[in-house]
Design a protein around this motif. Structure first.
Motif, PDB file in Angstrom:
ATOM      1  N   VAL A 147       0.895  -1.151   0.000  1.00 38.46           N
ATOM      2  CA  VAL A 147       0.000   0.000   0.000  1.00 38.46           C
ATOM      3  C   VAL A 147       0.939   1.207   0.000  1.00 38.46           C
ATOM      4  O   VAL A 147       1.472   1.581   1.048  1.00 38.46           O
ATOM      5  N   GLY A 148       1.185   1.735  -1.186  1.00 34.41           N
ATOM      6  CA  GLY A 148       2.211   2.762  -1.302  1.00 34.41           C
ATOM      7  C   GLY A 148       3.558   2.132  -0.981  1.00 34.41           C
ATOM      8  O   GLY A 148       3.927   1.120  -1.551  1.00 34.41           O
ATOM      9  N   LYS A 149       4.281   2.718  -0.043  1.00 35.34           N
ATOM     10  CA  LYS A 149       5.587   2.165   0.334  1.00 35.34           C
ATOM     11  C   LYS A 149       5.500   1.216   1.531  1.00 35.34           C
ATOM     12  O   LYS A 149       6.512   0.725   2.005  1.00 35.34           O
ATOM     13  N   HIS A 150       4.308   0.937   2.004  1.00 35.88           N
ATOM     14  CA  HIS A 150       4.110   0.095   3.177  1.00 35.88           C
ATOM     15  C   HIS A 150       3.583  -1.279   2.784  1.00 35.88           C
ATOM     16  O   HIS A 150       2.924  -1.438   1.768  1.00 35.88           O
ATOM     17  N   VAL A 151       3.869  -2.263   3.626  1.00 42.49           N
ATOM     18  CA  VAL A 151       3.319  -3.611   3.450  1.00 42.49           C
ATOM     19  C   VAL A 151       2.230  -3.784   4.491  1.00 42.49           C
ATOM     20  O   VAL A 151       2.421  -3.484   5.669  1.00 42.49           O
ATOM     21  N   ARG A 152       1.080  -4.249   4.047  1.00 42.47           N
ATOM     22  CA  ARG A 152      -0.043  -4.468   4.946  1.00 42.47           C
ATOM     23  C   ARG A 152      -0.576  -5.884   4.746  1.00 42.47           C
ATOM     24  O   ARG A 152      -0.485  -6.454   3.655  1.00 42.47           O
ATOM     25  N   TYR A 153      -1.106  -6.420   5.823  1.00 45.07           N
ATOM     26  CA  TYR A 153      -1.610  -7.787   5.840  1.00 45.07           C
ATOM     27  C   TYR A 153      -3.059  -7.794   6.292  1.00 45.07           C
ATOM     28  O   TYR A 153      -3.420  -7.084   7.234  1.00 45.07           O
ATOM     29  N   LYS A 154      -3.867  -8.609   5.636  1.00 49.13           N
ATOM     30  CA  LYS A 154      -5.229  -8.830   6.114  1.00 49.13           C
ATOM     31  C   LYS A 154      -5.145  -9.852   7.237  1.00 49.13           C
ATOM     32  O   LYS A 154      -4.526 -10.912   7.072  1.00 49.13           O
ATOM     33  N   PRO A 155      -5.723  -9.541   8.396  1.00 46.63           N
ATOM     34  CA  PRO A 155      -5.669 -10.497   9.508  1.00 46.63           C
ATOM     35  C   PRO A 155      -6.170 -11.892   9.123  1.00 46.63           C
ATOM     36  O   PRO A 155      -5.589 -12.889   9.566  1.00 46.63           O
ATOM     37  N   THR A 156      -7.183 -11.964   8.281  1.00 44.83           N
ATOM     38  CA  THR A 156      -7.698 -13.285   7.877  1.00 44.83           C
ATOM     39  C   THR A 156      -6.658 -14.059   7.071  1.00 44.83           C
ATOM     40  O   THR A 156      -6.582 -15.283   7.173  1.00 44.83           O
ATOM     41  N   ASP A 157      -5.837 -13.366   6.253  1.00 40.98           N
ATOM     42  CA  ASP A 157      -4.770 -14.033   5.501  1.00 40.98           C
ATOM     43  C   ASP A 157      -3.694 -14.564   6.434  1.00 40.98           C
ATOM     44  O   ASP A 157      -3.172 -15.664   6.237  1.00 40.98           O
ATOM     45  N   VAL A 158      -3.344 -13.776   7.452  1.00 39.81           N
ATOM     46  CA  VAL A 158      -2.327 -14.211   8.420  1.00 39.81           C
ATOM     47  C   VAL A 158      -2.836 -15.429   9.186  1.00 39.81           C
ATOM     48  O   VAL A 158      -2.111 -16.425   9.347  1.00 39.81           O
ATOM     49  N   GLU A 159      -4.083 -15.375   9.632  1.00 38.67           N
ATOM     50  CA  GLU A 159      -4.659 -16.494  10.376  1.00 38.67           C
ATOM     51  C   GLU A 159      -4.754 -17.745   9.501  1.00 38.67           C
ATOM     52  O   GLU A 159      -4.454 -18.854   9.961  1.00 38.67           O
ATOM     53  N   ALA A 160      -5.146 -17.576   8.240  1.00 36.64           N
ATOM     54  CA  ALA A 160      -5.248 -18.722   7.325  1.00 36.64           C
ATOM     55  C   ALA A 160      -3.868 -19.324   7.060  1.00 36.64           C
ATOM     56  O   ALA A 160      -3.720 -20.556   7.013  1.00 36.64           O
ATOM     57  N   TRP A 161      -2.864 -18.470   6.881  1.00 36.44           N
ATOM     58  CA  TRP A 161      -1.501 -18.966   6.670  1.00 36.44           C
ATOM     59  C   TRP A 161      -1.045 -19.771   7.887  1.00 36.44           C
ATOM     60  O   TRP A 161      -0.508 -20.863   7.747  1.00 36.44           O
ATOM     61  N   PHE A 162      -1.293 -19.226   9.077  1.00 36.75           N
ATOM     62  CA  PHE A 162      -0.901 -19.921  10.300  1.00 36.75           C
ATOM     63  C   PHE A 162      -1.573 -21.283  10.390  1.00 36.75           C
ATOM     64  O   PHE A 162      -0.945 -22.289  10.706  1.00 36.75           O
ATOM     65  N   GLU A 163      -2.862 -21.338  10.108  1.00 36.50           N
ATOM     66  CA  GLU A 163      -3.613 -22.595  10.186  1.00 36.50           C
ATOM     67  C   GLU A 163      -3.133 -23.610   9.146  1.00 36.50           C
ATOM     68  O   GLU A 163      -3.280 -24.812   9.342  1.00 36.50           O
ATOM     69  N   SER A 164      -2.570 -23.135   8.038  1.00 38.27           N
ATOM     70  CA  SER A 164      -2.117 -24.041   6.982  1.00 38.27           C
ATOM     71  C   SER A 164      -0.756 -24.679   7.289  1.00 38.27           C
ATOM     72  O   SER A 164      -0.349 -25.603   6.597  1.00 38.27           O
ATOM     73  N   GLN A 165      -0.072 -24.196   8.311  1.00 37.74           N
ATOM     74  CA  GLN A 165       1.234 -24.737   8.675  1.00 37.74           C
ATOM     75  C   GLN A 165       1.066 -26.088   9.347  1.00 37.74           C
ATOM     76  O   GLN A 165       0.076 -26.347  10.023  1.00 37.74           O
ATOM     77  N   ALA A 166       2.062 -26.933   9.168  1.00 37.36           N
ATOM     78  CA  ALA A 166       2.027 -28.262   9.776  1.00 37.36           C
ATOM     79  C   ALA A 166       1.913 -28.133  11.289  1.00 37.36           C
ATOM     80  O   ALA A 166       2.523 -27.249  11.891  1.00 37.36           O
ATOM     81  N   GLU A 167       1.142 -29.019  11.885  1.00 34.40           N
ATOM     82  CA  GLU A 167       0.978 -28.993  13.336  1.00 34.40           C
ATOM     83  C   GLU A 167       2.191 -29.605  14.019  1.00 34.40           C
ATOM     84  O   GLU A 167       2.862 -30.453  13.458  1.00 34.40           O
ATOM     85  N   GLY A 168       2.449 -29.175  15.216  1.00 33.82           N
ATOM     86  CA  GLY A 168       3.538 -29.722  16.006  1.00 33.82           C
ATOM     87  C   GLY A 168       4.860 -29.041  15.692  1.00 33.82           C
ATOM     88  O   GLY A 168       4.979 -28.239  14.773  1.00 33.82           O
ATOM     89  N   VAL A 169       5.836 -29.371  16.461  1.00 31.16           N
ATOM     90  CA  VAL A 169       7.165 -28.800  16.298  1.00 31.16           C
ATOM     91  C   VAL A 169       8.059 -29.842  15.641  1.00 31.16           C
ATOM     92  O   VAL A 169       8.060 -31.008  16.037  1.00 31.16           O
ATOM     93  N   VAL A 170       8.805 -29.423  14.658  1.00 30.10           N
ATOM     94  CA  VAL A 170       9.681 -30.338  13.930  1.00 30.10           C
ATOM     95  C   VAL A 170      11.023 -30.384  14.601  1.00 30.10           C
ATOM     96  O   VAL A 170      11.534 -29.473  15.121  1.00 30.10           O
TER      97      VAL A 170
END
Length: 60
Positions: free
Chosen positions: A37-60
């Motif tokens: 957005v101009g010179k700034h980077v912005r994130y939609k909270p729903t995109d961040v939450e969806a990305w987090f949920e798509s990560q493998a569960e547990g610690v590798v």
């Protein structure tokens, strides 16, 4: 209705990582989808939450 957009600091706070990690992920094409957005980077909270949920569960 769209919620307020997050900057890198809010994303880092939500994920519990340093802000520098968010910037590193972005340059490597990893992490949640961010939009310029101009010179700034912005994130939609729903995109961040969806990305987090798509990560493998547990610690590798």
């Amino acid at each position: 209705m769209i919620r307020n957009l997050w900057g890198p600091a809010e994303v880092a706070d939500y994920l519990g990582v340093p802000v520098g990690t968010i910037y590193q992920w972005r340059t490597r094409g990893y992490g949640p989808l961010g939009r310029r957005v101009g010179k700034h980077v912005r994130y939609k909270p729903t995109d961040v939450e969806a990305w987090f949920e798509s990560q493998a569960e547990g610690v590798v």
